[in-house]
Design a protein around this motif. Structure first.
Motif, PDB file in Angstrom:
ATOM      1  N   ALA A 293       7.188 -12.510   8.811  1.00  0.00           N
ATOM      2  CA  ALA A 293       6.722 -12.740   7.448  1.00  0.00           C
ATOM      3  C   ALA A 293       5.531 -13.677   7.415  1.00  0.00           C
ATOM      4  O   ALA A 293       4.982 -13.949   6.348  1.00  0.00           O
ATOM      5  N   SER A 294       5.120 -14.177   8.575  1.00  0.00           N
ATOM      6  CA  SER A 294       3.988 -15.093   8.628  1.00  0.00           C
ATOM      7  C   SER A 294       2.694 -14.349   8.314  1.00  0.00           C
ATOM      8  O   SER A 294       2.531 -13.187   8.700  1.00  0.00           O
ATOM      9  N   PRO A 295       1.759 -15.006   7.624  1.00  0.00           N
ATOM     10  CA  PRO A 295       0.497 -14.329   7.296  1.00  0.00           C
ATOM     11  C   PRO A 295      -0.341 -14.064   8.537  1.00  0.00           C
ATOM     12  O   PRO A 295      -0.228 -14.764   9.549  1.00  0.00           O
ATOM     13  N   VAL A 296      -1.147 -13.030   8.441  1.00  0.00           N
ATOM     14  CA  VAL A 296      -2.114 -12.740   9.496  1.00  0.00           C
ATOM     15  C   VAL A 296      -3.304 -13.671   9.308  1.00  0.00           C
ATOM     16  O   VAL A 296      -3.825 -13.824   8.204  1.00  0.00           O
TER      17      VAL A 296
ATOM     18  N   VAL B  62      -7.992 -11.869  15.168  1.00  0.00           N
ATOM     19  CA  VAL B  62      -6.853 -11.653  14.271  1.00  0.00           C
ATOM     20  C   VAL B  62      -5.573 -12.022  15.009  1.00  0.00           C
ATOM     21  O   VAL B  62      -5.296 -11.491  16.095  1.00  0.00           O
ATOM     22  N   THR B  63      -4.800 -12.936  14.427  1.00  0.00           N
ATOM     23  CA  THR B  63      -3.555 -13.371  15.050  1.00  0.00           C
ATOM     24  C   THR B  63      -2.436 -13.452  14.015  1.00  0.00           C
ATOM     25  O   THR B  63      -2.683 -13.535  12.807  1.00  0.00           O
TER      26      THR B  63
ATOM     27  N   ALA C   7      -0.109 -15.113  18.076  1.00  0.00           N
ATOM     28  CA  ALA C   7      -0.250 -14.003  19.019  1.00  0.00           C
ATOM     29  C   ALA C   7      -1.314 -13.026  18.515  1.00  0.00           C
ATOM     30  O   ALA C   7      -1.453 -12.813  17.305  1.00  0.00           O
ATOM     31  N   PRO C   8      -2.097 -12.421  19.420  1.00  0.00           N
ATOM     32  CA  PRO C   8      -3.140 -11.489  18.992  1.00  0.00           C
ATOM     33  C   PRO C   8      -2.562 -10.263  18.303  1.00  0.00           C
ATOM     34  O   PRO C   8      -1.499  -9.766  18.680  1.00  0.00           O
ATOM     35  N   VAL C   9      -3.263  -9.786  17.302  1.00  0.00           N
ATOM     36  CA  VAL C   9      -2.879  -8.577  16.569  1.00  0.00           C
ATOM     37  C   VAL C   9      -3.799  -7.452  17.012  1.00  0.00           C
ATOM     38  O   VAL C   9      -5.001  -7.462  16.723  1.00  0.00           O
TER      39      VAL C   9
ATOM     40  N   THR D 205      -6.992  -5.478   7.301  1.00  0.00           N
ATOM     41  CA  THR D 205      -5.689  -5.011   6.843  1.00  0.00           C
ATOM     42  C   THR D 205      -4.795  -4.835   8.062  1.00  0.00           C
ATOM     43  O   THR D 205      -5.111  -4.045   8.959  1.00  0.00           O
ATOM     44  N   ALA D 206      -3.715  -5.600   8.105  1.00  0.00           N
ATOM     45  CA  ALA D 206      -2.834  -5.552   9.272  1.00  0.00           C
ATOM     46  C   ALA D 206      -1.442  -6.023   8.884  1.00  0.00           C
ATOM     47  O   ALA D 206      -1.291  -7.056   8.226  1.00  0.00           O
ATOM     48  N   ARG D 207      -0.448  -5.251   9.265  1.00  0.00           N
ATOM     49  CA  ARG D 207       0.965  -5.639   9.125  1.00  0.00           C
ATOM     50  C   ARG D 207       1.303  -6.080   7.699  1.00  0.00           C
ATOM     51  O   ARG D 207       1.865  -7.141   7.473  1.00  0.00           O
ATOM     52  N   ASP D 208       0.916  -5.255   6.747  1.00  0.00           N
ATOM     53  CA  ASP D 208       1.215  -5.468   5.328  1.00  0.00           C
ATOM     54  C   ASP D 208       0.461  -6.646   4.721  1.00  0.00           C
ATOM     55  O   ASP D 208       0.774  -7.081   3.616  1.00  0.00           O
TER      56      ASP D 208
END
Length: 267
Positions: A29-32, A55-56, A60-62, A112-115
């Protein structure tokens, strides 16, 4: 019969154990978080410039962002260009272009990544070829915290300011503002802000979105609802294309009265 029952119980136990091992990981649930960099830091007209975002999430890298792009425009011009970015290495997405004319420019990244949707506007200056004059940044009066104090949609007055959309304001509140990747005039859009203080969700606050179009005096307000601890959302309809300012107002008890501004571009 007893052997049959014992064998059946054993088989059921093995199946239960197997199913337990196949549970899917719960998404974070942590923000990107996003950090922007420009290479070179002082670009020259006619020469290539590379835009990069790191982007993390949870440090951790996204690598699975669904969309990363850079929106570019010259100060004072309405025409915007958008260039897509590609994954260059762990968590780093890049795009390259050049500018024919020197002057003051803006870049707004859209991730835009992981909601999560993360967007932020930064100023930069393109020097004339052969010029050794010191660079100056375009003014950024729509930055968070007014004229460069704070961040959010805010700008660090320097090239490649390392700021994402999750930043701490003077009150100690961290803001993470999100909006749709593409906003269209006269269509309903969702605005969301995630608030934390002292590394904990800021719950049960009164949150309002104030918004207005550039050049217009009329401001509109909408109350946001808390959809989960520290996350507040509201729907708005932006009536015309152009750049809008969204001011997020936060109040809680008698101790917190805070706000932060962001910029949205509506097509």
């Amino acid at each position: 019969m007893k052997r049959y029952i014992a064998a059946l119980i054993g088989a059921l136990a093995l199946m239960a154990a197997g199913c337990g091992g196949q549970e899917e990981a719960v998404p974070s649930a942590s923000p990107v978080e996003v950090v922007l960099a420009l290479t070179p830091k002082e670009p020259v007209a006619g020469e290539a410039i590379t835009f990069a975002v790191t982007v993390t999430q949870d440090g951790a890298p996204v690598n699975d962002a669904s969309s990363v792009e850079f929106e570019l425009w010259k100060d004072g011009q309405e025409q915007h260009a958008t260039i897509p970015a590609t994954l260059a290495k762990d968590g780093v997405y890049t795009a390259q272009t050049s500018f024919a004319e020197p002057g003051s420019y803006y870049v707004m990244y859209h991730v835009t990544a992981r909601d999560f949707h993360n967007m932020q506007k930064h100023p930069f200056t393109v020097k004339a070829a052969g010029s050794d004059q010191p660079t100056s940044q375009p003014e950024n009066h729509d930055a968070a915290g007014h004229d460069g104090h704070g961040s959010g949609q805010a700008v660090n007055h320097g090239h490649g300011g390392e700021h994402g959309a999750d930043h701490q304001h003077t009150s100690g509140i961290n803001y993470h503002f999100q909006a749709a990747d593409t906003l269209t005039a006269n269509e309903t859009a969702a605005l969301t802000v995630s608030l934390t203080k002292d590394n904990q969700p800021l719950s049960k606050a009164a949150v309002r979105f104030e918004y207005w179009r550039a050049g217009e005096e009329r401001h509109q307000f909408v109350d946001a609802a808390e959809t989960q601890p520290g996350v507040y959302s509201a729907s708005v309809t932006l009536p015309a294309s152009g750049d809008y300012t969204v001011n997020v107002h936060v109040e809680k008890d008698e101790t917190i009265h805070d706000h932060k501004e962001y910029t949205l571009h509506v097509r």
